[in-house]
Design a protein around this motif. Structure first.
Motif, PDB file in Angstrom:
ATOM      1  N   UNK A 102       0.847  -1.203   0.000  1.00 25.11           N
ATOM      2  CA  UNK A 102       0.000   0.000   0.000  1.00 25.11           C
ATOM      3  C   UNK A 102       0.883   1.254   0.000  1.00 25.11           C
ATOM      4  N   UNK A 103       2.006   1.204   0.710  1.00 21.53           N
ATOM      5  CA  UNK A 103       2.925   2.346   0.755  1.00 21.53           C
ATOM      6  C   UNK A 103       3.541   2.610  -0.618  1.00 21.53           C
ATOM      7  N   UNK A 104       3.915   1.556  -1.332  1.00 19.34           N
ATOM      8  CA  UNK A 104       4.417   1.719  -2.704  1.00 19.34           C
ATOM      9  C   UNK A 104       3.369   2.452  -3.556  1.00 19.34           C
ATOM     10  N   UNK A 105       2.110   2.004  -3.448  1.00 22.36           N
ATOM     11  CA  UNK A 105       1.033   2.582  -4.265  1.00 22.36           C
ATOM     12  C   UNK A 105       0.824   4.058  -3.953  1.00 22.36           C
ATOM     13  N   UNK A 106       0.757   4.391  -2.670  1.00 23.34           N
ATOM     14  CA  UNK A 106       0.520   5.789  -2.276  1.00 23.34           C
ATOM     15  C   UNK A 106       1.676   6.685  -2.717  1.00 23.34           C
ATOM     16  N   UNK A 107       2.905   6.187  -2.572  1.00 22.55           N
ATOM     17  CA  UNK A 107       4.087   6.968  -2.973  1.00 22.55           C
ATOM     18  C   UNK A 107       4.108   7.168  -4.486  1.00 22.55           C
ATOM     19  N   UNK A 108       3.818   6.113  -5.223  1.00 17.46           N
ATOM     20  CA  UNK A 108       3.840   6.180  -6.678  1.00 17.46           C
ATOM     21  C   UNK A 108       2.769   7.123  -7.213  1.00 17.46           C
ATOM     22  N   UNK A 109       1.609   7.119  -6.571  1.00 16.37           N
ATOM     23  CA  UNK A 109       0.513   7.976  -7.019  1.00 16.37           C
ATOM     24  C   UNK A 109       0.631   9.403  -6.477  1.00 16.37           C
ATOM     25  N   UNK A 141       6.652  12.565  -6.164  1.00 17.99           N
ATOM     26  CA  UNK A 141       6.692  13.993  -5.818  1.00 17.99           C
ATOM     27  C   UNK A 141       7.541  14.198  -4.574  1.00 17.99           C
ATOM     28  N   UNK A 142       7.957  15.431  -4.377  1.00 16.26           N
ATOM     29  CA  UNK A 142       8.878  15.761  -3.284  1.00 16.26           C
ATOM     30  C   UNK A 142       8.262  15.522  -1.911  1.00 16.26           C
ATOM     31  N   UNK A 143       6.970  15.757  -1.762  1.00 19.81           N
ATOM     32  CA  UNK A 143       6.330  15.590  -0.449  1.00 19.81           C
ATOM     33  C   UNK A 143       6.406  14.134  -0.002  1.00 19.81           C
ATOM     34  N   UNK A 144       6.066  13.207  -0.895  1.00 22.66           N
ATOM     35  CA  UNK A 144       6.142  11.778  -0.552  1.00 22.66           C
ATOM     36  C   UNK A 144       7.591  11.365  -0.297  1.00 22.66           C
ATOM     37  N   UNK A 157      20.085   2.001   2.498  1.00 18.03           N
ATOM     38  CA  UNK A 157      20.826   1.967   1.238  1.00 18.03           C
ATOM     39  C   UNK A 157      19.843   2.291   0.121  1.00 18.03           C
ATOM     40  N   UNK A 158      20.233   3.261  -0.728  1.00 21.64           N
ATOM     41  CA  UNK A 158      19.333   3.688  -1.803  1.00 21.64           C
ATOM     42  C   UNK A 158      20.062   3.716  -3.138  1.00 21.64           C
ATOM     43  N   UNK A 159      19.259   3.635  -4.165  1.00 20.32           N
ATOM     44  CA  UNK A 159      19.768   3.868  -5.516  1.00 20.32           C
ATOM     45  C   UNK A 159      19.182   5.197  -5.974  1.00 20.32           C
ATOM     46  N   UNK A 160      19.748   5.783  -7.012  1.00 23.79           N
ATOM     47  CA  UNK A 160      19.188   7.014  -7.560  1.00 23.79           C
ATOM     48  C   UNK A 160      17.761   6.739  -7.999  1.00 23.79           C
ATOM     49  N   UNK A 161      16.864   7.593  -7.638  1.00 23.52           N
ATOM     50  CA  UNK A 161      15.452   7.361  -7.928  1.00 23.52           C
ATOM     51  C   UNK A 161      14.775   8.634  -8.388  1.00 23.52           C
ATOM     52  N   UNK A 162      13.551   8.474  -8.862  1.00 23.18           N
ATOM     53  CA  UNK A 162      12.719   9.632  -9.202  1.00 23.18           C
ATOM     54  C   UNK A 162      12.596  10.542  -7.987  1.00 23.18           C
ATOM     55  N   UNK A 168      16.092  16.955  -5.199  1.00 22.75           N
ATOM     56  CA  UNK A 168      17.128  17.852  -5.700  1.00 22.75           C
ATOM     57  C   UNK A 168      16.499  19.106  -6.282  1.00 22.75           C
ATOM     58  N   UNK A 169      15.393  18.932  -7.042  1.00 24.72           N
ATOM     59  CA  UNK A 169      14.690  20.092  -7.613  1.00 24.72           C
ATOM     60  C   UNK A 169      14.161  21.002  -6.521  1.00 24.72           C
ATOM     61  N   UNK A 170      13.610  20.384  -5.472  1.00 29.33           N
ATOM     62  CA  UNK A 170      13.031  21.174  -4.389  1.00 29.33           C
ATOM     63  C   UNK A 170      14.114  21.960  -3.640  1.00 29.33           C
ATOM     64  N   UNK A 171      15.280  21.320  -3.461  1.00 30.12           N
ATOM     65  CA  UNK A 171      16.373  21.964  -2.732  1.00 30.12           C
ATOM     66  C   UNK A 171      16.959  23.148  -3.504  1.00 30.12           C
ATOM     67  N   UNK A 172      16.825  23.148  -4.823  1.00 28.71           N
ATOM     68  CA  UNK A 172      17.456  24.185  -5.629  1.00 28.71           C
ATOM     69  C   UNK A 172      16.610  25.455  -5.719  1.00 28.71           C
ATOM     70  N   UNK A 173      15.425  25.437  -5.129  1.00 28.87           N
ATOM     71  CA  UNK A 173      14.556  26.620  -5.185  1.00 28.87           C
ATOM     72  C   UNK A 173      15.086  27.770  -4.367  1.00 28.87           C
TER      73      UNK A 173
END
Length: 173
Positions: A102-109, A141-144, A157-162, A168-173
């Motif tokens: 369910x968490x995957x679904x909410x994050x993806x949407x 999205x940045x909020x999720x 441990x993470x890989x580069x992701x959406x 990164x976009x949010x931080x550059x504002x």
């Protein structure tokens, strides 16, 4: 004419009730295999309540291996998610045949309010789907992404992701 006469059906249309000859009516009852899932997908709170009142299993799986909670999160139906949380023993971390929770679904949407609800209830952030992706990796999205990043902590441990692109976009504002 007897009120229980099988040659007549009682029908209501536009607020008016009357009798209809049975040969004018074709019964078209739809069979639904997973009514709780359908109520969750459609965001139909009264139907969901009816299912729960009739003790439809809250953790039942559909043919894709998904729960009603998964479909409520996928559809962004926060009221349905909250209602499902009132049920004892609801399974937060069930993975479907694709490995998604369910968490995957909410994050993806992109439903940050639902991601927050799931995290508050103790949803696991370390479960990977069949593509080896965490919910964080699927965040659109940045909020999720931000909510999931905070919950995961710095030792995950993470890989580069959406999600990281959005952060990164949010931080550059």
């Amino acid at each position: 004419m007897d009120i229980f006469d099988t040659n007549w059906w009682k029908g209501t249309s536009k607020g008016r009730t009357g009798l209809i000859p049975s040969n004018y009516v074709a019964e078209q009852a739809e069979s639904i295999d997973n009514p709780l899932h359908e109520a969750a997908k459609r965001g139909n709170l009264s139907w969901l309540r009816e299912c729960l009142d009739n003790r439809v299993g809250v953790n039942g799986l559909d043919k894709a291996g998904s729960t009603a909670l998964y479909w409520a999160c996928h559809g962004g139906h926060k009221d349905i998610v909250e209602m499902l949380f009132t049920q004892p023993n609801i399974e937060l971390n069930q993975q479907n045949k694709l490995g998604d929770t369910a968490l995957h679904a909410a994050a993806w949407k992109g439903y940050a309010d639902i991601v927050q609800l799931l995290l508050d209830k103790g949803a696991r952030t370390d479960l990977r789907n069949n593509e080896k992706k965490l919910a964080f990796d699927m965040a659109t999205n940045a909020a999720c992404a931000s909510l999931l990043k905070k919950k995961q902590g710095t030792d995950a441990v993470r890989t580069l992701s959406n999600a990281e692109d959005y952060l990164d976009d949010e931080d550059s504002d």
